[in-house]
Every structure is written in C-alpha cells, then in structure tokens.
Write an enzyme that holds these catalytic residues in place. Structure first.
Site, PDB file in Angstrom:
ATOM      1  N   CYS A  98       9.648  -4.480  24.023  1.00 24.19           N
ATOM      2  CA  CYS A  98       9.974  -3.795  22.773  1.00 24.19           C
ATOM      3  C   CYS A  98       9.275  -2.448  22.752  1.00 24.19           C
ATOM      4  CB  CYS A  98       9.503  -4.662  21.593  1.00 24.19           C
ATOM      5  SG  CYS A  98       9.431  -3.796  20.020  1.00 24.19           S
ATOM      6  N   CYS A 102      12.577   1.375  16.621  1.00 24.72           N
ATOM      7  CA  CYS A 102      13.864   1.243  15.921  1.00 24.72           C
ATOM      8  C   CYS A 102      13.693   0.908  14.438  1.00 24.72           C
ATOM      9  CB  CYS A 102      14.713   0.181  16.597  1.00 24.72           C
ATOM     10  SG  CYS A 102      14.561   0.210  18.380  1.00 24.72           S
ATOM     11  N   THR A 189       5.752  -4.132  13.726  1.00 26.17           N
ATOM     12  CA  THR A 189       5.982  -3.641  15.085  1.00 26.17           C
ATOM     13  C   THR A 189       5.495  -2.202  15.246  1.00 26.17           C
ATOM     14  OG1 THR A 189       7.886  -5.081  15.307  1.00 26.17           O
ATOM     15  CG2 THR A 189       7.812  -3.184  16.778  1.00 26.17           C
ATOM     16  N   GLU A 255       2.495  -6.015  17.582  1.00 26.65           N
ATOM     17  CA  GLU A 255       2.651  -6.367  16.179  1.00 26.65           C
ATOM     18  C   GLU A 255       1.261  -6.511  15.569  1.00 26.65           C
ATOM     19  OE1 GLU A 255       5.240  -7.905  18.090  1.00 26.65           O
ATOM     20  OE2 GLU A 255       6.751  -6.708  17.055  1.00 26.65           O
ATOM     21  N   HIS A 290      19.552  -2.568  11.549  1.00 27.60           N
ATOM     22  CA  HIS A 290      18.547  -3.146  12.449  1.00 27.60           C
ATOM     23  C   HIS A 290      19.092  -4.332  13.255  1.00 27.60           C
ATOM     24  CE1 HIS A 290      14.625  -2.991  14.004  1.00 27.60           C
ATOM     25  NE2 HIS A 290      14.209  -4.132  13.507  1.00 27.60           N
ATOM     26  N   TYR A 294      19.281  -4.683  17.826  1.00 33.04           N
ATOM     27  CA  TYR A 294      18.813  -5.706  18.772  1.00 33.04           C
ATOM     28  C   TYR A 294      19.588  -5.734  20.083  1.00 33.04           C
ATOM     29  CZ  TYR A 294      14.792  -7.503  16.443  1.00 33.04           C
ATOM     30  OH  TYR A 294      13.517  -7.614  15.941  1.00 33.04           O
ATOM     31  N   CYS A 296      18.768  -3.818  22.054  1.00 32.44           N
ATOM     32  CA  CYS A 296      17.592  -3.584  22.910  1.00 32.44           C
ATOM     33  C   CYS A 296      17.395  -4.760  23.851  1.00 32.44           C
ATOM     34  CB  CYS A 296      16.340  -3.363  22.056  1.00 32.44           C
ATOM     35  SG  CYS A 296      15.791  -4.836  21.162  1.00 32.44           S
ATOM     36  N   GLU A 444      10.584 -12.761  18.957  1.00 32.82           N
ATOM     37  CA  GLU A 444      11.030 -11.652  18.113  1.00 32.82           C
ATOM     38  C   GLU A 444      12.556 -11.650  18.014  1.00 32.82           C
ATOM     39  OE1 GLU A 444      10.298  -7.681  19.475  1.00 32.82           O
ATOM     40  OE2 GLU A 444      10.088  -6.947  17.431  1.00 32.82           O
TER      41      GLU A 444
HETATM   42 FE1  SF4 Z   1      11.641  -3.514  19.363  1.00 31.97          FE
HETATM   43 FE2  SF4 Z   1      14.208  -4.083  19.727  1.00 31.97          FE
HETATM   44 FE3  SF4 Z   1      13.165  -3.999  17.251  1.00 31.97          FE
HETATM   45 FE4  SF4 Z   1      13.557  -1.780  18.714  1.00 31.97          FE
HETATM   46  S1  SF4 Z   1      15.126  -3.185  17.886  1.00 31.97           S
HETATM   47  S2  SF4 Z   1      11.744  -2.243  17.496  1.00 31.97           S
HETATM   48  S3  SF4 Z   1      13.004  -2.497  20.754  1.00 31.97           S
HETATM   49  S4  SF4 Z   1      12.682  -5.454  18.895  1.00 31.97           S
HETATM   50 FE    FE Z   2      11.675  -6.111  15.839  1.00 29.88          FE
END
Ligand code: SF4
Ligand code: FE
Length: 501
Positions: A98, A102, A189, A255, A290, A294, A296, A444
């Site tokens: 992570c 974001c 985060t 975190e 958001h 994800y 990500c 997460e």
């Molecule tokens: Fe982390 Fe993914 Fe959340 Fe971005 S979207 S802060 S990379 S968990």
């Molecule tokens: Fe997150």
C-alpha cells in the site's frame, strides 16, 4: 519548498517533532526508523513515478499551472478517473504494498463536490476554502491524508449516546477564529508520512449529533496530536538487519491511531461545521471513489502472481498443467478486480461542482471482490510455493560459516538457480500472504474502505429488484412491454446519464 523527487519528499519529513509512539517509546525520527522507513519509501515512489512517467502520475495544476502529483488532483473528466486507477495499479506493481496516498485523493475529490452543494444550500463558503486549501497543497506538492474512521465505541449507539463522548471526533469548542476538536481516528493509512490530513465524519449523522459533523484540514504536526504506530505481522524482521527475511525489504504500508486532543482548526481550513445532513453524502461519495481505488490490489496481485510463477520455475515445474492452471486462475481473479474498478471509473459522471465521480454500483462490486479474491490468490500462491514458504530457516543461518553451505546445498531447487534467489522469492510470498504486506494485501482488502457488509448494503440498495422483476415478467409474458421499459434503465443510471433519458 516544493517537493519534486522521492528524495525531496523523504527530506521534507525530517525534523518535524511528531509525537509518535512505537513499542512504548517516542520515535525520535520516524524517517530513520527501520520499521517505519519502508512505508516512507512506498510513498516516495509516488513522487519518483511522477518524474519518470509524468502523464501517468502527475497533472498540470489548475490552481498553480505547475506539475503536481495526480494524488492531489480533482477529476474533471472520465480520463482523470481512469488514470487514477492506472497509476494505482502501476504503484502496486512497483511497491508490492500500500502506497498510502489514495485516501487523501479520494477525500478531497468527494469534498470538492460536497462542499459545493453545501454552499448551494446554506450560503457557506466551504468550496472556496477548499480550493484555497488545494492551491496551497499544490504549491508544495504535499502528501495529504484522509482521516475518516472513528474508533466508534459501542457500535449500537450513535455518537451522542456513547458513554465516552470521544468515541467519535467532535467539536469541543468554537471561537470566532475556528474550532477545537477531540477524539481518535483508527488505523489511519500513511498518516505519519503525510504533511496534512483532512478529518471527516465516519457515517450518516442526525441533528442531535451536530457537533460530530466536522470536516477540517490539519497539519500532521499540529499541537495536540499523538500517533500510536500499528504493528504488522513479522514487522520486527526489518530490525534484524539483512534483506532476505523481510521478504520485501524496501516497501511497506503504514497504519496508526491518531489521537486528537483539543486540536485547533482555523476557520480557513474548516469545510463542514455542523451541517450534519451532508455527512452521509460525504461518506457515500468518498466510499464510491475509494472502493474502486482498491484496484491497487490488482497491482500488488501482479507481484504475487509473478512470485508464484518464479518459484514454480525455480522448482523446475513451470509446465505442469495444474500449475499453469493455477496461475491462470490467479490472473483471472486479479483481472476481475481491475476490470470492475476501472469500469466504475469509465462510467464516471459530472457532479454539480464540475468534479467527476465514478459509478457507485461498480465501485462497490470492485471493493467487494477485493474482500475475497486476494485471499484466494494468496491461497494459490502458498499452494504453488510449497511448505517451505512457512518453514524456511533464517538469513543468518544461510550466512553461517558452518551450516550455510548445508542450506545452500539442501534448499536448492533447479541446479542453475542460486539457493538464495529461491529463498528470496519464498520470503516475498510469505511477506505478502502471512507477513508485513499481508496486512495491506489481505486484511486491508477485507476492511479498508468499509468491511464486506458495507458493500453488500450498498449493492442491496442499488440492485433494483422491482425493475429486474418487471424485465423477467415481460419476457415471461406475465406483463406487457411499454415505451417506458425501453427508455428507462434503472440499473446504474449510466444510460440515463449518457443518453439524457
Ligand atoms: Fe493503500 Fe490501496 Fe488504499 Fe491506496 S487504495 S491507500 S494503495 S490500500
Ligand atoms: Fe486503505
């Protein structure tokens, strides 16, 4: 000074005197702490990517006319939403974890449109304040975190009925210069790696919970803030020296709990102050952005699929059909996450403020996939890795003058692959499925941006069963089709928006 490179960013974090606790002690300088540094490196990568591929990870600021991180950009078209996702996947691929930015990005994208609509209703000036705040962030190219999740106390009670009023962040005092807030935000985060944070309400609020309807921006080194660092599985491996046992020695997530003790926010940084009826809109828009952020995890999934493919090759069995099939299955799952996330962005649309937001249904479906699929991808990675992923001796044993040679001999797979390389890949799989980065990749994925049930509630709200029943009844000959049935698509609002129906 404006931040350009990853190195500029790391230097900008030094000497801030944050009150950060870890292992019962104050951390003198988080930047130099071996357990914290990997999370800082992950954020630094967002700056380096912006230099290497500016069109992907940066934009020309509409406020300053200069290049700034895409993480600070308010989307004004579909392409902006889509590029956020492409950047997120790339950063997941480059860090295997992570990269923490974001939440802030999604926070001020949602706040941009909500502040506009609040002003429209109440004649307030939040939207202009928001733009001034963004201008300032762009001038320095800062990292901005979003602080939403309250600790919540007794989950059956609203904020005002909690035995301890600090269970939800609230206004403790108002003056003509600004507000004071107290409370705590859980599992934040990247908060210690940020320059500023935007504090927001965590859920729908009623009139009696007015004092909890507060949004404001605070520098992370403001007076009255304490950070308590969250532990991650196997985190102390980063303090043992060496680079094998950590699995991913360079990058990690972060975190922490943020405790706010009468922290002052001057009026210019206050973006909601008692407008409780907009709390739900803010939370819903934030989660819409958001939950598709994800994607990500599809970038992180690429790394795990790559590690699995590498280990089966090192073991000499890349061509076995059941192994190939497992890699195909992992890829299918991973692309399903990406497909729904990026589709949510492609179906984005304009809000009254001019900011674009993605499709809510598909964003929720994306995040709901993320609560399950990485676990299955992780299970398959462990299957392909073999039991050694959990029984491997340590790096110190590998480098021991006497037993090291024995390990190099007996832990070898294919003859031409160095044993150390095989161990490194196994440690990476361990890191992502059981160790530090399993926090980001698995847990997460489950709880970030709302636990699975939160998405099921949203999907349930939007699933339009009446409309679907009607479709079925028309085709079954129970009811008769009218023009209205052809024109109205109640499924996602997409057709209605695009074709102005
Ligand atoms: Fe982390 Fe993914 Fe959340 Fe971005 S979207 S802060 S990379 S968990
Ligand atoms: Fe997150």
């Amino acid at each position: 000074m404006k931040i350009h490179t990853g190195e500029d960013y790391i230097n900008s974090l030094r000497g801030r005197g944050l009150r950060v606790f870890l292992f019962g002690e104050i951390v003198e300088e988080p930047v130099d702490h071996p357990m914290i540094r990997p999370s800082i490196n992950a954020v630094a990568k967002t700056y380096d990517l912006a230099i290497k591929v500016p069109e992907l990870a940066s934009v020309i600021s509409p406020f300053t006319g200069e290049r700034v991180s895409r993480f600070l950009h308010v989307c004004t078209n579909v392409e902006d939403l889509v590029l956020q996702n492409k950047m997120q996947r790339k950063l997941g691929q480059l860090t295997g974890t992570c990269f923490q930015r974001c939440v802030g990005m999604d926070a001020f994208n949602s706040l941009y449109s909500v502040s506009f609509e609040m002003d429209e209703k109440y004649g307030t000036t939040y939207h202009q304040r928001m733009k001034s705040f963004l201008t300032k962030m762009h001038q320095y190219n800062y990292v901005v975190g979003g602080a939403m999740t309250d600790v919540k106390g007794d989950r059956s009670l609203p904020p005002r009925l909690q035995a301890d009023q600090d269970m939800f962040v609230r206004v403790t005092k108002r003056t003509d210069k600004g507000v004071y807030i107290s409370g705590a935000k859980a599992h934040q985060t990247g908060c210690i790696n940020s320059h500023w944070m935007v504090v927001m309400p965590t859920m729908r609020l009623g009139e009696k919970d007015k004092d909890f309807a507060i949004i404001g921006a605070i520098p992370v080194d403001a007076q009255g803030i304490t950070y308590i660092y969250g532990r991650q599985s196997c985190d102390t491996r980063s303090m043992e020296g060496g680079s094998i046992d950590a699995g991913n020695a360079k990058y990690g997530g972060q975190e922490a709990m943020v405790i706010l003790d009468n922290v002052f926010i001057p009026n210019e940084y206050v973006f909601m102050n008692g407008e409780y009826d907009f709390a739900a809109m803010l939370v819903e828009r934030f989660t819409t952005y958001h939950r598709r952020s994800y994607v990500c995890k599809s970038g992180v999934g690429d790394v795990l699929i790559g590690a699995s493919a590498a280990i089966v090759e090192m073991n000499g069995v890349p061509k076995a059909s059941h192994i190939k099939d497992k890699l195909v299955e992992m890829t299918h799952l991973n692309e399903t996450i990406y497909g729904t996330g990026i589709a949510a962005s492609y179906q984005g649309y304009e809000t009254k403020s001019g900011a674009y937001i993605c499709d809510e249904m598909l964003a929720n479906v994306c995040k709901h996939h993320v609560t399950k699929m990485p676990y299955e991808i992780g299970r398959l990675a462990q299957d392909l890795a073999g039991g050694l992923v959990a029984t491997l001796p340590s790096e110190k044993d590998l480098n021991h003058p006497e037993i090291g040679a024995l390990l190099r001999k007996y832990l070898r797979g294919k003859a031409d692959v160095p044993t150390e390389d095989r161990m490194r890949v196994l440690r990476l799989i361990e890191n992502m499925t059981l160790g530090r980065n399993a926090v980001g990749y698995l847990t997460e994925s489950m709880h970030g941006a709302g636990s699975p049930q939160a998405q099921r509630i949203q999907i349930g709200r939007m699933m339009q069963l009446e409309y679907k029943k009607r479709l079925a009844k028309i085709i079954a000959g129970v009811e008769t089709e009218t023009d209205k049935d052809i024109l109205i698509d109640e499924l996602s609002g997409y057709f209605s928006r695009v074709f102005s129906l």
